[in-house]
Design an enzyme around this catalytic site. Structure first.
Site, mmCIF file in Angstrom:
data_model
loop_
_atom_site.group_PDB
_atom_site.id
_atom_site.type_symbol
_atom_site.label_atom_id
_atom_site.label_comp_id
_atom_site.label_asym_id
_atom_site.label_seq_id
_atom_site.Cartn_x
_atom_site.Cartn_y
_atom_site.Cartn_z
ATOM 1 N N GLY A 87 2.407 2.690 10.878
ATOM 2 C CA GLY A 87 3.200 3.403 10.562
ATOM 3 C C GLY A 87 4.295 3.557 12.078
ATOM 4 O O GLY A 87 5.096 5.073 12.144
ATOM 5 N N GLY B 226 2.796 -0.555 4.413
ATOM 6 C CA GLY B 226 3.030 0.072 3.162
ATOM 7 C C GLY B 226 4.156 0.733 3.709
ATOM 8 O O GLY B 226 4.369 0.741 2.550
ATOM 9 N N GLY B 227 4.652 1.412 4.394
ATOM 10 C CA GLY B 227 5.851 2.269 4.540
ATOM 11 C C GLY B 227 6.821 1.489 3.911
ATOM 12 O O GLY B 227 8.117 1.739 3.305
ATOM 13 N N GLU C 188 -5.244 -4.562 10.510
ATOM 14 C CA GLU C 188 -4.063 -3.482 11.027
ATOM 15 C C GLU C 188 -5.111 -2.718 11.799
ATOM 16 O O GLU C 188 -5.527 -1.885 11.901
ATOM 17 C CB GLU C 188 -4.389 -2.529 9.443
ATOM 18 C CG GLU C 188 -4.318 -2.992 8.121
ATOM 19 C CD GLU C 188 -3.591 -2.247 7.102
ATOM 20 O OE1 GLU C 188 -2.375 -2.772 6.924
ATOM 21 O OE2 GLU C 188 -4.377 -0.990 7.283
ATOM 22 N N HIS D 197 -9.442 1.573 4.734
ATOM 23 C CA HIS D 197 -8.303 1.266 5.033
ATOM 24 C C HIS D 197 -8.491 2.893 6.562
ATOM 25 O O HIS D 197 -9.397 3.366 6.032
ATOM 26 C CB HIS D 197 -6.795 1.746 4.162
ATOM 27 C CG HIS D 197 -6.051 2.224 5.103
ATOM 28 N ND1 HIS D 197 -5.396 3.341 6.283
ATOM 29 C CD2 HIS D 197 -5.027 1.164 5.073
ATOM 30 C CE1 HIS D 197 -4.522 2.895 6.341
ATOM 31 N NE2 HIS D 197 -4.040 1.299 5.876
ATOM 32 N N SER E 131 3.228 -2.169 10.038
ATOM 33 C CA SER E 131 4.711 -1.783 10.692
ATOM 34 C C SER E 131 5.510 -3.297 10.485
ATOM 35 O O SER E 131 6.258 -3.447 10.881
ATOM 36 C CB SER E 131 5.165 -1.342 11.957
ATOM 37 O OG SER E 131 5.054 -0.171 12.159
ATOM 38 N N ASN F 52 1.210 -1.041 -0.649
ATOM 39 C CA ASN F 52 -0.204 0.519 -0.041
ATOM 40 C C ASN F 52 0.893 1.611 0.172
ATOM 41 O O ASN F 52 1.269 1.814 0.905
ATOM 42 C CB ASN F 52 -0.732 -0.193 1.512
ATOM 43 C CG ASN F 52 -1.466 1.542 1.833
ATOM 44 O OD1 ASN F 52 -1.699 2.395 0.727
ATOM 45 N ND2 ASN F 52 -2.743 1.339 2.497
ATOM 46 N N TRP F 53 1.125 2.210 -0.844
ATOM 47 C CA TRP F 53 2.219 2.868 -1.408
ATOM 48 C C TRP F 53 1.566 4.163 -0.560
ATOM 49 O O TRP F 53 1.889 5.119 -0.659
ATOM 50 C CB TRP F 53 3.181 3.138 -2.594
ATOM 51 C CG TRP F 53 2.872 2.581 -3.491
ATOM 52 C CD1 TRP F 53 3.469 1.204 -2.524
ATOM 53 C CD2 TRP F 53 3.663 2.228 -4.596
ATOM 54 N NE1 TRP F 53 4.630 0.165 -3.559
ATOM 55 C CE2 TRP F 53 4.245 0.322 -5.067
ATOM 56 C CE3 TRP F 53 3.760 2.732 -5.662
ATOM 57 C CZ2 TRP F 53 5.106 0.418 -6.206
ATOM 58 C CZ3 TRP F 53 4.193 2.474 -6.720
ATOM 59 C CH2 TRP F 53 4.870 1.920 -6.739
ATOM 60 N N LYS F 54 -0.140 4.451 -0.665
ATOM 61 C CA LYS F 54 -0.788 5.464 -0.035
ATOM 62 C C LYS F 54 -0.189 6.976 -1.067
ATOM 63 O O LYS F 54 -0.535 5.911 -1.978
ATOM 64 C CB LYS F 54 -0.364 5.928 1.290
ATOM 65 C CG LYS F 54 -0.178 4.625 2.271
ATOM 66 C CD LYS F 54 -0.121 5.074 3.953
ATOM 67 C CE LYS F 54 -0.428 3.246 4.744
ATOM 68 N NZ LYS F 54 -0.298 3.412 5.742
ATOM 69 N N GLU G 133 -6.881 4.747 7.380
ATOM 70 C CA GLU G 133 -6.757 6.425 7.031
ATOM 71 C C GLU G 133 -8.245 7.079 6.388
ATOM 72 O O GLU G 133 -8.004 7.884 6.767
ATOM 73 C CB GLU G 133 -5.699 6.623 6.223
ATOM 74 C CG GLU G 133 -4.726 6.093 7.295
ATOM 75 C CD GLU G 133 -3.098 6.019 6.089
ATOM 76 O OE1 GLU G 133 -3.482 6.262 5.630
ATOM 77 O OE2 GLU G 133 -2.212 5.502 7.756
HETATM 78 P P1 PGA Z 1 2.787 0.437 7.850
HETATM 79 O O1 PGA Z 1 1.433 0.754 6.782
HETATM 80 O O2 PGA Z 1 3.179 -0.731 7.335
HETATM 81 O O3 PGA Z 1 3.135 1.770 7.304
HETATM 82 O O4 PGA Z 1 2.127 0.582 9.301
HETATM 83 C C1 PGA Z 1 0.279 -0.091 6.688
HETATM 84 C C2 PGA Z 1 -0.824 -0.069 6.567
HETATM 85 O O5 PGA Z 1 -1.613 1.521 6.961
HETATM 86 O O6 PGA Z 1 -1.497 -0.309 4.610
#
Ligand code: PGA
Length: 256
Positions: A176, A237-238, A170, A95, A216, A10-12, A97
């Site tokens: 993050g 994500g990251g 999640e 998600h 994470s 997930n590149w966001k 967010e």
């Molecule tokens: P993260 O994000 O790996 O940076 O914690 C995961 C996500 O939000 O899907």
């Protein structure tokens, strides 16, 4: 029933299309056997088509959200037909967010899930509690509300198409932050999600639906997570922004 692991990046809101192409050129060098794991890259909307063209077809491409409407006067929205036309195979729905920043409710997410499933794509449906939910002992209640609120309205759609549903657990406090849930916390939540799916969709679907962990995930913690009986992959994500680190996660995740 053995569940094929699924790893999604997930590149966001990161990477321009030219950066995305550079990533794909590097990532595409790694041979990933599609019978061993599903791999999906979810870039921002403007790069979907370019990423589809730049990656081997065995790798899936996913959008990060979708409109609940099919077409019309919805300025700024992207319809499922457009996402499918860009060559996507997956869509992330719900998600945390999107839930927190854009006020997406379980009822709205049910509509989005229905669009994805009806289009023949796979939905990666995210659920998870906040830190205060966990501290107040509300983790299971929150997961139940999120799962029931979005899946109950579409049970008829899902009953014979549950293969198109992936759930991503999640915990919001682990996204993050570098704070990964302990393997016991993660397994406990995954087990609860699977038993909730059993109540909603029956034992066969509950055994077959893949549940990813997200929050994470890194090359050095994915192995112990994947060793848990109900963890079937990761939503990253990251650590997915670097092609080598995402590849390491997949490699370490499939070899236990
Ligand atoms: P993260 O994000 O790996 O940076 O914690 C995961 C996500 O939000 O899907």
């Amino acid at each position: 029933m053995s569940r094929r692991p699924i790893f999604a990046a997930n590149w966001k809101m990161n990477k321009t299309t030219s950066e995305a192409k550079t990533y794909c050129a590097q990532f595409g060098n790694h041979v990933i056997d599609p019978t061993i794991a599903d791999v999906v890259i979810c870039p921002p909307f403007p790069s979907l088509h370019a990423v589809r063209l730049a990656l081997p077809t065995a790798i899936g491409v996913g959008a990060q959200t979708v409109a609940n409407q099919l077409s019309g006067a919805y300025t700024g929205e992207i319809a499922i037909g457009m996402i499918a036309d860009a060559g996507c195979t997956h869509v992330i729905v719900g998600h945390s967010e999107r839930r927190a920043l854009y006020h997406e409710t379980p009822a709205l997410l049910a509509e989005k899930l229905e669009r994805v499933i009806n289009e023949g794509l796979t939905a990666i449906f995210c659920v998870g509690e906040t830190l205060s939910d966990r501290e107040n002992g509300q983790t299971q209640a929150v997961l139940l509300t999120q799962l029931q609120g979005s899946l109950k309205p579409i049970l008829a759609v899902l009953s014979d198409r549950w293969q198109q549903l992936v759930v991503a657990y999640e915990p919001v406090w682990a996204i993050g932050t570098g704070k990964v849930a302990t393997v016991d916390q993660a397994q406990e939540a995954h087990d609860f999600i699977r038993s909730t799916l059993k109540g909603l969709l029956g034992p066969i679907a509950a055994k077959g639906i893949r549940i990813q962990y997200g929050g994470s995930v890194k090359p050095d913690n994915v192995k112990e997570l994947m060793a848990q009986p109900d963890i079937d992959g990761a939503l990253v994500g990251g650590a997915s922004l670097d092609p080598e680190s995402f590849y390491e996660i997949i490699k370490n995740g499939v070899t236990q």
